[in-house]
Design an enzyme around this catalytic site. Structure first.
Site, PDB file in Angstrom:
ATOM      1  N   ASN A   1      10.541   8.122   0.894  1.00  0.00           N
ATOM      2  CA  ASN A   1       9.064   9.004  -0.305  1.00  0.00           C
ATOM      3  C   ASN A   1       8.945   7.373  -1.676  1.00  0.00           C
ATOM      4  O   ASN A   1      10.235   7.477  -2.020  1.00  0.00           O
ATOM      5  CB  ASN A   1       9.819   9.620  -0.336  1.00  0.00           C
ATOM      6  CG  ASN A   1       8.765  10.312  -0.698  1.00  0.00           C
ATOM      7  OD1 ASN A   1       7.627  10.552  -2.165  1.00  0.00           O
ATOM      8  ND2 ASN A   1       8.335  12.033  -0.921  1.00  0.00           N
TER       9      ASN A   1
ATOM     10  N   GLU B   1       4.406   4.851   3.830  1.00  0.00           N
ATOM     11  CA  GLU B   1       4.196   5.983   4.427  1.00  0.00           C
ATOM     12  C   GLU B   1       5.123   6.922   5.191  1.00  0.00           C
ATOM     13  O   GLU B   1       6.056   6.161   5.945  1.00  0.00           O
ATOM     14  CB  GLU B   1       3.108   5.545   5.972  1.00  0.00           C
ATOM     15  CG  GLU B   1       2.428   6.794   6.521  1.00  0.00           C
ATOM     16  CD  GLU B   1       2.226   7.728   5.222  1.00  0.00           C
ATOM     17  OE1 GLU B   1       2.071   8.729   5.375  1.00  0.00           O
ATOM     18  OE2 GLU B   1       1.141   7.440   4.587  1.00  0.00           O
TER      19      GLU B   1
ATOM     20  N   LYS C   1      -3.282  22.244  -9.093  1.00  0.00           N
ATOM     21  CA  LYS C   1      -3.364  23.830  -9.476  1.00  0.00           C
ATOM     22  C   LYS C   1      -2.044  22.792 -11.096  1.00  0.00           C
ATOM     23  O   LYS C   1      -1.403  22.057 -10.614  1.00  0.00           O
ATOM     24  CB  LYS C   1      -2.237  24.939  -8.489  1.00  0.00           C
ATOM     25  CG  LYS C   1      -2.920  25.489  -7.495  1.00  0.00           C
ATOM     26  CD  LYS C   1      -1.957  26.392  -6.638  1.00  0.00           C
ATOM     27  CE  LYS C   1      -2.686  26.971  -6.123  1.00  0.00           C
ATOM     28  NZ  LYS C   1      -2.425  28.010  -4.773  1.00  0.00           N
TER      29      LYS C   1
ATOM     30  N   GLU D   1       1.368  -1.138  -0.284  1.00  0.00           N
ATOM     31  CA  GLU D   1       0.053   0.159  -0.179  1.00  0.00           C
ATOM     32  C   GLU D   1       0.680   1.265  -0.184  1.00  0.00           C
ATOM     33  O   GLU D   1       1.665   1.266   1.290  1.00  0.00           O
ATOM     34  CB  GLU D   1      -0.853   0.214   1.773  1.00  0.00           C
ATOM     35  CG  GLU D   1      -1.958   1.557   0.738  1.00  0.00           C
ATOM     36  CD  GLU D   1      -2.722   1.447   1.488  1.00  0.00           C
ATOM     37  OE1 GLU D   1      -3.911   1.667   2.397  1.00  0.00           O
ATOM     38  OE2 GLU D   1      -3.095   0.265   3.113  1.00  0.00           O
TER      39      GLU D   1
ATOM     40  N   ASP E   1     -11.201  10.887  -5.104  1.00  0.00           N
ATOM     41  CA  ASP E   1     -12.450  11.089  -5.281  1.00  0.00           C
ATOM     42  C   ASP E   1     -11.859  13.227  -6.185  1.00  0.00           C
ATOM     43  O   ASP E   1     -12.519  13.730  -6.212  1.00  0.00           O
ATOM     44  CB  ASP E   1     -12.485  11.902  -3.475  1.00  0.00           C
ATOM     45  CG  ASP E   1     -11.783  13.286  -3.360  1.00  0.00           C
ATOM     46  OD1 ASP E   1     -10.575  12.489  -2.823  1.00  0.00           O
ATOM     47  OD2 ASP E   1     -11.810  14.397  -2.926  1.00  0.00           O
TER      48      ASP E   1
ATOM     49  N   ASP F   1      -2.513  12.732  -3.060  1.00  0.00           N
ATOM     50  CA  ASP F   1      -2.276  14.157  -3.039  1.00  0.00           C
ATOM     51  C   ASP F   1      -3.244  14.210  -5.203  1.00  0.00           C
ATOM     52  O   ASP F   1      -2.037  14.301  -5.310  1.00  0.00           O
ATOM     53  CB  ASP F   1      -1.224  14.565  -2.301  1.00  0.00           C
ATOM     54  CG  ASP F   1      -1.345  16.419  -2.594  1.00  0.00           C
ATOM     55  OD1 ASP F   1      -2.453  16.933  -3.531  1.00  0.00           O
ATOM     56  OD2 ASP F   1      -0.914  17.129  -2.126  1.00  0.00           O
TER      57      ASP F   1
END
Length: 219
Positions: A103, A76, A130, A51, A162, A126
């Site tokens: 990361n 994470e 923009k 994950e 979403d 994320d």
């Protein structure tokens, strides 16, 4: 990784340092040496799920609780979220969860063996809405290549967002990447029987439409 060797080295030094220590944390020690997942989990475990961005761990904990034969690797970068997940793991006595705090946009393919995962989960990364920030999105062509390499033949990628523009962009990326195929639908708005994270529950309560994009690696 599309940065200079000098920056890569700085990033590597940063990613190998963490204030958090645990027997369940897989911490890279030597650059260029991949982590042996089979030796990092109990011997009985031969199937693995990754994950990316596991958040507070609700999804992985629920999956691991119901499938003791599969090892779950949670990537994470926010240590407080790993600590929260670890408390839940301890409470339930699960031994099929491991963590990495690196990361994954930096050293994703350097640390893990090819064709090791049965499934890779990416929930609500994320969206970087923009235009000038879109290059920072996780779902890029080179990331699809890396995910493809890490999945076993027939392995699955589960993606959820979403943010409509991100969903459409991801679908467009997949259309240009025939190494992944979809089954019945190119995308869906429901994912029955799959755990729901706190973040996803919030989005649903706000009335947000969730896009679920599932793909299978061609054999």
């Amino acid at each position: 990784m599309l940065v200079s060797p000098e920056i890569q080295e700085k990033l590597w030094k940063f990613t190998t340092k963490t204030s958090y220590q645990s027997d369940y944390l897989l911490q890279p020690k030597e650059r260029g040496k991949k982590i042996d997942l089979k030796k990092s989990f109990p011997e009985k475990i031969q199937n693995f799920v990754l994950e990316l961005g596991s958040g507070w761990g609700e999804v992985a904990i629920e999956l691991a609780k119901n499938d003791h034969q599969t090892g779950y690797l949670l990537m994470e970068k926010k240590v407080n979220r790993i600590i929260h997940t670890e408390k839940q793991r301890q409470t339930l006595g699960l031994n099929n969860i491991r963590y990495m705090t690196v990361n994954f946009q930096w050293f994703f393919d350097e640390l893990l063996e090819k064709e090791i995962f049965d499934k890779i989960i990416i929930n609500f990364p994320d969206p970087w809405p923009k235009k000038k920030h879109r290059k920072n999105r996780l779902m890029q062509e080179h990331m699809l290549e890396q995910i493809y390499d890490l999945l076993k033949p027939g392995g699955q990628l589960l993606f959820a967002t979403d943010y409509g523009p991100y969903a459409r962009r991801t679908i467009s990326l997949f259309r240009k990447f025939p190494k992944f195929v979809w089954d019945k639908k190119e995308y869906e708005f429901e994912r029955p029987g799959f755990p729901i994270s706190f973040f996803e529950a919030e989005k649903r309560n706000e009335g947000k439409r969730i896009y679920y994009i599932n793909r299978t690696k061609t054999k």
